[in-house]
Design a protein around this motif. Sequence first.
Motif, PDB file in Angstrom:
ATOM      1  N   LYS A   1       2.742   4.141  -4.200  1.00 13.10           N
ATOM      2  CA  LYS A   1       1.713   4.927  -4.892  1.00 13.10           C
ATOM      3  C   LYS A   1       2.323   5.726  -6.043  1.00 13.10           C
ATOM      4  CE  LYS A   1      -0.871   5.165  -0.661  1.00 13.10           C
ATOM      5  NZ  LYS A   1      -1.372   5.928   0.438  1.00 13.10           N
TER       6      LYS A   1
ATOM      7  N   SER B   1      -1.188  -4.240   3.091  1.00 11.86           N
ATOM      8  CA  SER B   1      -0.449  -3.423   4.048  1.00 11.86           C
ATOM      9  C   SER B   1       0.905  -4.086   4.328  1.00 11.86           C
ATOM     10  CB  SER B   1      -1.245  -3.240   5.344  1.00 11.86           C
ATOM     11  OG  SER B   1      -1.559  -4.494   5.907  1.00 11.86           O
TER      12      SER B   1
ATOM     13  N   GLU C   1       0.807  -1.225   0.000  1.00 11.14           N
ATOM     14  CA  GLU C   1       0.000   0.000   0.000  1.00 11.14           C
ATOM     15  C   GLU C   1       0.838   1.272   0.000  1.00 11.14           C
ATOM     16  OE1 GLU C   1      -2.461  -0.037   3.473  1.00 11.14           O
ATOM     17  OE2 GLU C   1      -0.775   0.121   4.836  1.00 11.14           O
TER      18      GLU C   1
ATOM     19  N   THR D   1      -2.489   3.510  -7.371  1.00 15.74           N
ATOM     20  CA  THR D   1      -2.587   2.834  -6.075  1.00 15.74           C
ATOM     21  C   THR D   1      -2.984   1.369  -6.189  1.00 15.74           C
ATOM     22  OG1 THR D   1      -4.844   3.638  -5.823  1.00 15.74           O
ATOM     23  CG2 THR D   1      -3.096   4.949  -4.809  1.00 15.74           C
ATOM     24  N   THR D   2      -3.599   0.982  -7.306  1.00 20.22           N
ATOM     25  CA  THR D   2      -4.083  -0.403  -7.416  1.00 20.22           C
ATOM     26  C   THR D   2      -3.492  -1.172  -8.601  1.00 20.22           C
ATOM     27  OG1 THR D   2      -6.013   0.323  -8.675  1.00 20.22           O
ATOM     28  CG2 THR D   2      -6.263   0.127  -6.270  1.00 20.22           C
TER      29      THR D   2
ATOM     30  N   VAL E   1      -3.707  -4.916  -3.292  1.00 25.81           N
ATOM     31  CA  VAL E   1      -2.969  -4.019  -2.400  1.00 25.81           C
ATOM     32  C   VAL E   1      -2.956  -4.604  -0.998  1.00 25.81           C
ATOM     33  CG1 VAL E   1      -2.857  -1.687  -1.454  1.00 25.81           C
ATOM     34  CG2 VAL E   1      -3.633  -2.051  -3.809  1.00 25.81           C
TER      35      VAL E   1
END
Length: 80
Positions: free
Chosen positions: A42, A63, A39, A46-47, A61
């Motif tokens: 960027k 963490s 995550e 973002t995806t 994505v």
Amino acid sequence: MGKLTVITGPMFSGKTSRLIELLEREMLAGRNTLLFKPEIDKRYDTTYVTTHKGIRLPAIVVSVDNDGVKKIKRCLRVLT
């Protein structure tokens, strides 16, 4: 059983391009693939995992903590 491929090299050496090339080859062969993205990354989107030339593939994505590891494990269980 799955396979883990590690691609290393300096910046602008084509690591992401090679990754996308390998994933596309697997998809064309009818194999299931998963692409994960931290995550915190960027840079372009973002995806999506995106090359400097704008070639991209959607990514899951995650963490960068234990929750991300758990999410990866859940996704891998779906494939088996």
